[in-house]
Design a protein around this motif. Structure first.
Motif, short mmCIF file in Angstrom:
data_model
loop_
_atom_site.label_atom_id
_atom_site.label_comp_id
_atom_site.label_asym_id
_atom_site.label_seq_id
_atom_site.Cartn_x
_atom_site.Cartn_y
_atom_site.Cartn_z
N ARG A 128 33.98 47.03 38.49
CA ARG A 128 32.86 47.81 38.00
C ARG A 128 33.27 48.67 36.81
O ARG A 128 32.54 48.78 35.82
CB ARG A 128 32.30 48.69 39.12
CG ARG A 128 31.06 49.50 38.73
CD ARG A 128 30.50 50.27 39.92
NE ARG A 128 30.19 49.36 41.02
CZ ARG A 128 30.79 49.41 42.20
NH1 ARG A 128 31.71 50.33 42.44
NH2 ARG A 128 30.47 48.55 43.14
N ARG A 131 34.03 46.43 33.91
CA ARG A 131 32.81 45.66 33.60
C ARG A 131 33.09 44.16 33.54
O ARG A 131 32.67 43.47 32.62
CB ARG A 131 32.20 46.15 32.29
CG ARG A 131 31.82 47.61 32.32
CD ARG A 131 31.21 48.05 31.02
NE ARG A 131 30.95 49.48 31.03
CZ ARG A 131 30.43 50.15 30.00
NH1 ARG A 131 30.13 49.51 28.89
NH2 ARG A 131 30.24 51.44 30.09
N TYR A 134 35.70 40.30 38.29
CA TYR A 134 35.78 40.49 39.73
C TYR A 134 36.38 39.27 40.43
O TYR A 134 37.21 39.40 41.33
CB TYR A 134 34.40 40.79 40.31
CG TYR A 134 34.39 40.84 41.82
CD1 TYR A 134 35.24 41.69 42.51
CD2 TYR A 134 33.53 40.01 42.56
CE1 TYR A 134 35.24 41.73 43.90
CE2 TYR A 134 33.53 40.05 43.95
CZ TYR A 134 34.39 40.91 44.61
OH TYR A 134 34.40 40.94 45.98
N ARG A 207 26.92 40.04 42.93
CA ARG A 207 27.01 40.53 41.56
C ARG A 207 26.39 41.92 41.44
O ARG A 207 26.96 42.84 40.84
CB ARG A 207 26.31 39.57 40.60
CG ARG A 207 26.33 40.02 39.14
CD ARG A 207 25.54 39.03 38.28
NE ARG A 207 26.12 37.71 38.39
CZ ARG A 207 27.18 37.31 37.68
NH1 ARG A 207 27.74 38.15 36.83
NH2 ARG A 207 27.65 36.11 37.83
N TYR A 211 28.68 45.15 40.35
CA TYR A 211 28.52 45.74 39.02
C TYR A 211 27.42 46.79 38.95
O TYR A 211 27.37 47.57 37.99
CB TYR A 211 28.27 44.64 37.98
CG TYR A 211 29.43 43.70 37.87
CD1 TYR A 211 30.65 44.14 37.36
CD2 TYR A 211 29.35 42.37 38.29
CE1 TYR A 211 31.74 43.29 37.27
CE2 TYR A 211 30.42 41.51 38.19
CZ TYR A 211 31.62 41.97 37.68
OH TYR A 211 32.70 41.13 37.59
N VAL A 216 28.14 43.07 32.21
CA VAL A 216 29.33 42.33 32.57
C VAL A 216 29.87 41.58 31.37
O VAL A 216 29.11 41.05 30.56
CB VAL A 216 29.03 41.32 33.71
CG1 VAL A 216 30.27 40.55 34.07
CG2 VAL A 216 28.47 42.06 34.89
#
Length: 483
Positions: A128, A131, A134, A207, A211, A216
């Protein structure tokens, strides 16, 4: 040979097609093997009970203590402290290295499934803030855990393998750590390569949870620094089950040094024992591992302190009295340790049942027949346990069952093939890492939390586990030249 094939097939069939588990499957496999090999029924039962008891006596206590340490690491927040320190030390742009290293360290005493659940909130927090990336972080974390879970005692699987094959636990710790360190770059490289390709495949609800509306794709160039992740955003830390801080007490926080003590001290004692005994043997001229030997001086002290039972007892005392706040109720600590014992029970039974199967293979003559067959082939001996573990893992999914089954099959063959117990143990453990997919519970933990489904899950998680399995083979062949 037919007895061996039918015995392994029994394990696979029971696990895949019945309501019974691997423990019962291994016992049934031992009965089938003894019957087909022509052993008298009562002799087969005797072999099973002797093998079960011998294996249980060597690793039962150690597995129970190791799982207890893992539980205290989980509930105290120590596992989270280790992860945050790794992230802070490695710095921006190397977050996936931090996740892989953290996973490898945490998974030595903590089961992969619970370890990933504990650490995943930190991976989400990092993603997060930077950005993006993941999937890269999650794959690195999950497979870092896979390495030590499969290769380094006191994880139950390698402990069981060492007990069945008679490998020195301290030597296996050292060799497993070397293998894990050499394979860690494979984990990071695959995660960094495949992660960005799968980022767009993450399901929408995951998602959104990761986030939370952030843009992203900025990578590590935006959204805060690694130090931010390590020092604040405490709301992202998993619940440690300690409850509310009593009035007048300081909030409980565990630092890196305290968090690492219950892991580092037992492993250091076990390794020191192995080194001290090896030096003392050399000094006394007792180089034959089967020869009678009495440790002297420092080696005698370390033979006691570095025995896995004593070392892990010290570890669990350190965990309870250094990681938990003084206001933690005694009943709560007992409850956590009871939960750990319950989770360890089935693993202990499965491992001991593997010892029962191995004893039947020895006493029935199946092991001798297989050794003769192998010796007539040009196949390197180290590939036998590696391939058996690989096939059993593909068939039924559990890495622990795969390596224990491979050890059980290999144990009667070690001397005949000229393999050292340590090398055979490494081969069993490495072969069991292959292609984690639908029949592996950890597959579902990683892919569900990461938000990968279908082909994306196969490319990401099954791919990375197969990459470390393939990379372990040349390491094994090199190790066979020196071990």
């Amino acid at each position: 040979m037919l007895a061996l094939v039918l015995g392994i097939a029994t394990v696979v069939l029971v696990v895949l097609a019945t309501r019974l588990d691997a423990f019962v499957g291994l016992l049934l496999a031992a009965l089938v093997t003894g019957f087909v090999a022509g052993s008298p029924a009562l002799d087969t039962i005797t072999s099973m009970t002797e093998g079960f008891g011998a294996t249980l006596s060597s690793i039962g206590i150690v597995i129970g203590l190791g799982v207890g340490i893992g539980k205290i690491l989980e509930v105290s927040g120590a596992a989270d402290a280790l992860a945050r320190t790794f992230v802070r030390l490695l710095g921006r742009g190397r977050e996936h290295w931090a996740m892989a290293g953290t996973g490898a360290m945490v998974s030595i005493p903590v089961f992969c499934d619970s370890g990933f659940v504990i650490m995943n909130p930190l991976a989400r927090s990092i993603a997060r803030r930077i950005r993006g990336r993941y999937v890269t972080l999650a794959l690195a974390l999950g497979c870092g855990m896979t390495l030590t879970h499969h290769l380094v005692p006191p994880t139950p699987g390698p402990l069981g393998v060492a007990g069945i094959l008679g490998a020195d636990i301290g030597a296996l710790v050292l060799a497993g750590l070397v293998f894990a360190l050499l394979l860690l770059p494979v984990v990071v490289t695959y995660a960094a390569w495949m992660g960005p390709k799968l980022e767009s495949e993450v399901v929408e609800d995951v998602r959104e949870a990761v986030y939370a509306g952030a843009t992203v794709g900025a990578g590590s160039s935006g959204g805060g620094t690694v130090t931010d992740v390590a020092d604040d955003d405490r709301s992202e830390a998993p619940s440690h089950q300690l409850g509310e801080t009593p009035e007048g007490e300081k909030p409980h926080r565990v630092g890196f040094l305290l968090a690492s003590l219950p892991l580092v001290v037992p492993l250091a004692l076990i390794v020191l024992n192995t080194v001290a005994v090896a030096i003392d043997r050399s000094a006394q001229g007792v180089l034959d591992p089967e020869a009678e030997y009495t440790p002297q001086g420092f080696a005698k002290i370390m033979s006691f302190l570095g025995h896995p039972v004593v070392a892990l007892t010290i570890g669990i005392v350190l965990a309870v009295y250094t990681l938990l706040p003084r206001w933690t109720p005694r009943k709560q600590v007992h409850s956590w340790l009871a939960q750990a014992a319950a989770s360890a029970g089935l693993i202990i039974l499965i491992t001991a049942a593997g010892g029962a199967l191995g004893q039947v293979l020895r006493d029935s003559g199946v092991g001798d027949a297989l050794a003769e067959a192998i010796s007539s082939m040009s196949l390197p001996g180290v590939l036998v346990p590696f391939l058996v573990a690989t096939l059993v893992r593909l068939a039924q999914g559990s890495g622990t069952v795969a390596m224990i089954t491979a050890a059980s099959v290999t144990a009667p063959l070690v001397a005949g093939m000229g393999l050292s117990p340590l090398l055979a143990a490494l081969a069993c453990c490495a072969g069991s890492m292959v292609f984690s997919y639908f029949n592996d519970s950890y597959f579902w933990v990683v892919t569900r939390f990461t938000g990968l489904e279908g082909v994306a899950a196969i490319r990401g998680w099954s791919g990375i586990t197969t990459a470390v399995w393939a990379a372990s083979l040349p390491l094994l062949l090199l190790a066979s030249l020196v071990i």
